[in-house]
Design an enzyme around this catalytic site. Structure first.
Site, short mmCIF file in Angstrom:
data_model
loop_
_atom_site.label_atom_id
_atom_site.label_comp_id
_atom_site.label_asym_id
_atom_site.label_seq_id
_atom_site.Cartn_x
_atom_site.Cartn_y
_atom_site.Cartn_z
N SER A 9 0.80 -1.30 -0.02
CA SER A 9 0.16 -0.01 0.08
C SER A 9 0.92 1.31 -0.13
CB SER A 9 -0.79 -0.07 1.22
OG SER A 9 -1.51 1.22 1.55
N HIS A 34 -1.08 -1.43 -4.48
CA HIS A 34 -2.26 -1.17 -3.65
C HIS A 34 -2.38 0.31 -3.54
CE1 HIS A 34 -5.53 -2.15 -1.42
NE2 HIS A 34 -5.48 -1.19 -0.52
N ASP A 36 -4.44 3.41 -2.38
CA ASP A 36 -5.75 3.84 -1.07
C ASP A 36 -6.27 5.16 -1.55
OD1 ASP A 36 -6.01 1.66 0.46
OD2 ASP A 36 -3.99 2.01 0.96
N MET A 38 -8.77 7.90 -0.25
CA MET A 38 -9.55 8.34 0.75
C MET A 38 -10.05 9.97 0.35
SD MET A 38 -7.51 6.92 3.66
CE MET A 38 -6.82 5.33 3.67
N HIS A 68 -8.22 0.90 -4.22
CA HIS A 68 -9.10 0.79 -3.26
C HIS A 68 -9.73 1.86 -3.13
CE1 HIS A 68 -9.35 -0.38 1.46
NE2 HIS A 68 -10.72 -0.07 0.86
N MET A 70 -12.15 4.36 -1.30
CA MET A 70 -12.91 4.69 0.14
C MET A 70 -13.33 5.75 -0.03
SD MET A 70 -9.75 3.07 2.69
CE MET A 70 -8.63 3.27 1.43
N MET A 139 -11.45 -6.04 4.98
CA MET A 139 -10.70 -5.14 5.83
C MET A 139 -10.29 -5.88 7.20
SD MET A 139 -10.02 -2.57 4.06
CE MET A 139 -9.29 -1.71 5.14
N GLY A 144 -9.00 3.75 6.73
CA GLY A 144 -8.76 5.50 6.80
C GLY A 144 -7.24 5.63 7.22
N PHE A 145 -6.56 4.72 7.93
CA PHE A 145 -5.14 4.98 8.26
C PHE A 145 -4.24 3.76 8.02
CE2 PHE A 145 -7.79 7.61 10.60
CZ PHE A 145 -7.48 8.77 10.25
N GLY A 146 -3.09 3.90 7.55
CA GLY A 146 -2.17 2.98 7.72
C GLY A 146 -1.69 2.64 9.03
N GLY A 147 -0.82 1.55 9.42
CA GLY A 147 -0.29 1.29 10.73
C GLY A 147 -1.14 0.91 11.89
N ASP A 177 -6.60 -6.44 3.90
CA ASP A 177 -6.10 -5.28 3.91
C ASP A 177 -6.14 -4.69 5.48
OD1 ASP A 177 -5.06 -2.74 3.68
OD2 ASP A 177 -6.82 -2.20 2.34
N GLY A 178 -4.83 -4.53 6.04
CA GLY A 178 -4.91 -3.88 7.26
C GLY A 178 -4.10 -4.57 8.43
N GLY A 179 -2.78 -4.21 9.22
CA GLY A 179 -2.01 -4.82 9.81
C GLY A 179 -1.46 -6.23 9.61
N GLY A 199 1.41 -2.08 4.13
CA GLY A 199 1.71 -0.78 4.05
C GLY A 199 3.07 -0.67 4.64
N SER A 200 2.52 -0.17 6.03
CA SER A 200 3.55 0.01 6.96
C SER A 200 4.62 -0.95 7.09
CB SER A 200 3.14 0.28 8.38
OG SER A 200 2.19 -0.65 8.81
#
Ligand SMILES: O=C(CO)[C@@H](O)[C@H](O)COP(=O)(O)O
Ligand SMILES: [Fe+2]
Length: 228
Positions: A9, A34, A36, A38, A68, A70, A139, A144-147, A177-179, A199-200
């Site tokens: 991401s 990816h 994102d 927003m 993606h 959003m 998800m 809304g946010f990475g990390g 997607d996420g974490g 991402g992170s």
């Protein structure tokens, strides 16, 4: 597992060096990008739109770009992203008044289409549109946010989505997607995901001794996923 696609991401990339970041992460072994989008309305953050996707194409990026969305509403932006060179466009069902129409717009434009499910959004939205779906995106954080940290209930949802996909008999990718991190991707792969947004986990782990900066982390993510 057979398929394993790593989708960095770019939300966590250095925006001032975006072209080089994308080039480096792909050269490091990532399978796709990816992207994102927003709108500070559907989610409480603002990122980038179709001109940035187009700029990456003009820069020479030929890899799959996985957009993606959003955003709410969805339909007006679909054409912009098709024109900008998106290969896959996914959106959240809550953000489209006419889900079937939005999926058709994407597919008629020649891209792959998918639905994205927030942690508390039921998979029932798939029921009458499975024949138009190329990707299901689960998800594992609130968008809304990475990390952010992986929400464990996403594992059950992945298993549920995997069962639906297998029952459909169609070639549908199951993205998460996420974490997603090196230390949890094996468990996530075992739950049925085949496409992993990170991402992170990637962009915060650049190593100057890697030829392309991200070789070690992409290799570690793939190696752990393959153990599932
Ligand atoms: O869509 C989103 C967030 O809304 C994601 O694509 C994040 O950008 C993933 O970031 P990490 O959790 O991997 O840092
Ligand atoms: Fe995303």
């Amino acid at each position: 597992m057979t398929d394993c696609r790593i989708a960095p991401s770019i939300l966590s990339a250095d925006f001032a060096r975006l072209g080089a970041e994308v080039e480096n992460v792909l050269a490091s072994g990532a399978d796709m990008i990816h992207f994102d989008v927003m709108d500070n309305h559907f989610v409480p953050n603002l990122t980038f739109g179709a001109p940035v996707c187009k700029a990456l194409r003009n820069y020479g990026v030929t890899a799959t770009i996985d957009v993606h969305l959003m955003v709410d509403p969805v339909d007006r932006l679909i054409g912009d992203f098709l024109d900008a060179g998106a290969d896959i466009i996914t959106f959240h069902p809550e953000a489209s008044a006419h889900i079937d129409r939005s999926l058709s717009l994407i597919k008629e434009g020649g891209a792959k289409a998918g639905l994205v499910f927030n942690p508390a959004t039921p998979l029932a939205y798939l029921d009458y549109v499975m024949d138009k779906i190329d990707m299901v995106l689960i998800m594992s954080v609130n968008p809304g946010f990475g990390g952010q940290s992986f929400i464990p209930t996403a594992l059950d949802k992945l298993r549920d989505a995997r069962a639906r996909i297998d029952a459909s008999g169609r070639d549908i990718w199951l993205e998460v997607d996420g974490g997603v991190k090196v230390d949890n991707i094996k468990e996530i792969a075992a739950a049925g995901a085949d496409t992993f947004v990170a991402g992170s986990a990637i962009f915060n782990h650049r190593r100057d001794d890697d030829p392309n900066g991200y070789d070690s982390v992409v290799r570690d993510l793939k190696a752990e996923a393959a153990k599932a």
